[in-house]
Motif scaffolding. Sequence first.
Motif, PDB file in Angstrom:
ATOM      1  N   SER A  35      65.529 -38.516  19.080  1.00  0.00           N
ATOM      2  CA  SER A  35      63.954 -38.240  18.566  1.00  0.00           C
ATOM      3  C   SER A  35      63.170 -37.585  19.456  1.00  0.00           C
ATOM      4  N   LEU A  36      62.963 -37.652  20.528  1.00  0.00           N
ATOM      5  CA  LEU A  36      62.445 -36.842  21.797  1.00  0.00           C
ATOM      6  C   LEU A  36      62.968 -35.499  21.740  1.00  0.00           C
ATOM      7  N   LEU A  37      64.002 -35.392  21.531  1.00  0.00           N
ATOM      8  CA  LEU A  37      64.649 -34.064  21.809  1.00  0.00           C
ATOM      9  C   LEU A  37      64.155 -33.146  20.415  1.00  0.00           C
ATOM     10  N   LEU A  38      64.175 -33.910  19.242  1.00  0.00           N
ATOM     11  CA  LEU A  38      63.905 -33.329  17.904  1.00  0.00           C
ATOM     12  C   LEU A  38      62.252 -32.953  17.878  1.00  0.00           C
ATOM     13  N   TYR A  39      61.813 -33.848  18.356  1.00  0.00           N
ATOM     14  CA  TYR A  39      60.276 -33.557  18.615  1.00  0.00           C
ATOM     15  C   TYR A  39      59.635 -32.558  19.371  1.00  0.00           C
ATOM     16  N   GLN A  40      60.419 -32.445  20.507  1.00  0.00           N
ATOM     17  CA  GLN A  40      60.138 -31.346  21.237  1.00  0.00           C
ATOM     18  C   GLN A  40      60.717 -30.001  20.756  1.00  0.00           C
ATOM     19  N   SER A  41      61.842 -30.085  20.161  1.00  0.00           N
ATOM     20  CA  SER A  41      62.120 -28.792  19.580  1.00  0.00           C
ATOM     21  C   SER A  41      61.451 -28.186  18.447  1.00  0.00           C
ATOM     22  N   SER A  42      60.665 -29.109  17.657  1.00  0.00           N
ATOM     23  CA  SER A  42      59.956 -28.548  16.687  1.00  0.00           C
ATOM     24  C   SER A  42      58.608 -28.395  17.014  1.00  0.00           C
ATOM     25  N   ASP A  43      58.171 -29.024  18.529  1.00  0.00           N
ATOM     26  CA  ASP A  43      56.762 -28.731  18.912  1.00  0.00           C
ATOM     27  C   ASP A  43      56.880 -27.236  19.518  1.00  0.00           C
ATOM     28  N   LYS A  44      58.222 -27.009  20.300  1.00  0.00           N
ATOM     29  CA  LYS A  44      58.231 -25.723  21.095  1.00  0.00           C
ATOM     30  C   LYS A  44      58.316 -24.784  20.061  1.00  0.00           C
ATOM     31  N   HIS A  45      58.934 -24.935  18.583  1.00  0.00           N
ATOM     32  CA  HIS A  45      59.022 -23.560  18.036  1.00  0.00           C
ATOM     33  C   HIS A  45      57.761 -23.588  17.051  1.00  0.00           C
ATOM     34  N   GLY A  46      56.925 -24.517  17.028  1.00  0.00           N
ATOM     35  CA  GLY A  46      55.508 -24.529  16.441  1.00  0.00           C
ATOM     36  C   GLY A  46      54.491 -23.666  17.270  1.00  0.00           C
ATOM     37  N   ASP A  47      54.762 -23.869  18.555  1.00  0.00           N
ATOM     38  CA  ASP A  47      53.894 -23.175  19.533  1.00  0.00           C
ATOM     39  C   ASP A  47      53.942 -21.666  19.465  1.00  0.00           C
ATOM     40  N   ILE A  87      70.926 -40.153  37.115  1.00  0.00           N
ATOM     41  CA  ILE A  87      70.470 -38.669  37.075  1.00  0.00           C
ATOM     42  C   ILE A  87      71.752 -37.827  36.851  1.00  0.00           C
ATOM     43  N   ILE A  88      71.437 -36.738  35.991  1.00  0.00           N
ATOM     44  CA  ILE A  88      72.397 -35.899  35.565  1.00  0.00           C
ATOM     45  C   ILE A  88      72.220 -34.742  36.385  1.00  0.00           C
ATOM     46  N   THR A  89      73.438 -34.097  37.027  1.00  0.00           N
ATOM     47  CA  THR A  89      73.278 -32.964  38.006  1.00  0.00           C
ATOM     48  C   THR A  89      73.903 -31.679  37.530  1.00  0.00           C
ATOM     49  N   GLU A  90      74.493 -31.590  36.559  1.00  0.00           N
ATOM     50  CA  GLU A  90      75.296 -30.584  35.705  1.00  0.00           C
ATOM     51  C   GLU A  90      74.291 -29.642  35.045  1.00  0.00           C
ATOM     52  N   PRO A  91      74.532 -28.435  34.957  1.00  0.00           N
ATOM     53  CA  PRO A  91      73.615 -27.657  34.122  1.00  0.00           C
ATOM     54  C   PRO A  91      73.688 -27.968  32.625  1.00  0.00           C
ATOM     55  N   CYS A  92      72.856 -27.816  31.955  1.00  0.00           N
ATOM     56  CA  CYS A  92      72.684 -27.746  30.722  1.00  0.00           C
ATOM     57  C   CYS A  92      73.373 -26.654  29.955  1.00  0.00           C
ATOM     58  N   LYS A  93      74.212 -26.696  28.885  1.00  0.00           N
ATOM     59  CA  LYS A  93      75.139 -25.842  28.177  1.00  0.00           C
ATOM     60  C   LYS A  93      74.112 -25.191  27.220  1.00  0.00           C
ATOM     61  N   SER A  94      73.161 -25.870  26.520  1.00  0.00           N
ATOM     62  CA  SER A  94      72.296 -25.352  25.661  1.00  0.00           C
ATOM     63  C   SER A  94      71.284 -26.086  25.158  1.00  0.00           C
ATOM     64  N   VAL A  95      70.231 -25.670  24.343  1.00  0.00           N
ATOM     65  CA  VAL A  95      69.269 -26.475  24.103  1.00  0.00           C
ATOM     66  C   VAL A  95      70.063 -27.398  22.924  1.00  0.00           C
ATOM     67  N   ASP A  96      70.853 -26.804  22.300  1.00  0.00           N
ATOM     68  CA  ASP A  96      71.545 -27.864  20.952  1.00  0.00           C
ATOM     69  C   ASP A  96      72.195 -28.907  21.696  1.00  0.00           C
ATOM     70  N   GLU A  97      72.786 -28.796  22.944  1.00  0.00           N
ATOM     71  CA  GLU A  97      73.711 -29.668  23.539  1.00  0.00           C
ATOM     72  C   GLU A  97      72.894 -30.491  24.679  1.00  0.00           C
ATOM     73  N   ALA A  98      71.548 -30.417  24.789  1.00  0.00           N
ATOM     74  CA  ALA A  98      70.827 -30.820  25.866  1.00  0.00           C
ATOM     75  C   ALA A  98      71.147 -32.405  25.953  1.00  0.00           C
ATOM     76  N   SER A  99      71.421 -32.869  27.093  1.00  0.00           N
ATOM     77  CA  SER A  99      71.908 -34.390  27.650  1.00  0.00           C
ATOM     78  C   SER A  99      70.723 -35.047  28.560  1.00  0.00           C
ATOM     79  N   TRP A 100      69.625 -34.075  28.901  1.00  0.00           N
ATOM     80  CA  TRP A 100      68.519 -34.472  29.739  1.00  0.00           C
ATOM     81  C   TRP A 100      67.349 -33.555  29.474  1.00  0.00           C
ATOM     82  N   LEU A 101      66.232 -33.883  29.683  1.00  0.00           N
ATOM     83  CA  LEU A 101      65.106 -33.380  29.641  1.00  0.00           C
ATOM     84  C   LEU A 101      64.222 -33.620  30.834  1.00  0.00           C
ATOM     85  N   MET A 102      63.227 -32.792  31.234  1.00  0.00           N
ATOM     86  CA  MET A 102      62.444 -33.190  32.510  1.00  0.00           C
ATOM     87  C   MET A 102      60.884 -33.444  31.768  1.00  0.00           C
TER      88      MET A 102
END
Length: 173
Positions: free
Chosen positions: A160-172, A80-95
């Motif tokens: 792939s999941l990150l790319l899918y979520q990024s495109s889905d988020k911007h699509g909404d 489990i990663i505990t450090e904060p995320c720097k940016s969406v482009d550098e996301a190392s974890w999702l929930m």
Amino acid sequence: MNSDQQVASAGSRSPTVYDRKYVDFVDNALKEAADDFEKEGKFSDQNLLKLYKLFDGTFERALDLYEQQRVTQITKSNAIITEPCKSVDEASWLMQVRGHSGALYTLFPEINYCTCASFRCQVLTDRSAFTCKHVLAAWLASVDKQKLLHQQLTKKQFDSLLLYQSSDKHGDL
């Protein structure tokens, strides 16, 4: 003014959920609850009550998702990663939160956004709520790592999941 008085006064002046002071107040209440959890190893009744006052029934439903361990942190690492995320482009974890209906909601770290209908209707359209139960459940589980599930993906799967979520988020939007 103590935090209970702040909740009462915030409620008496009827701030909108997009009022900067309200956002700051919510951030402070969440930080205070997280700091208290770190010291005590549990959420105090006082902080749970304060969060319930802030989020009403949304918090109650989020607490249920959290207690049922329906929140998973998805990473490329085996821990489990505990450090904060720097940016969406550098996301190392999702929930990911599995809703009561069984639907999966994938959330970007530390961003108040969800693709659920409640978020779209109550937060984005009506502006009658600050967030949804999925975002709150993810926050609760990120504070209490004991309730947080973990799933490791390969770099390719994660990207792939990150790319899918990024495109889905911007699509909404």
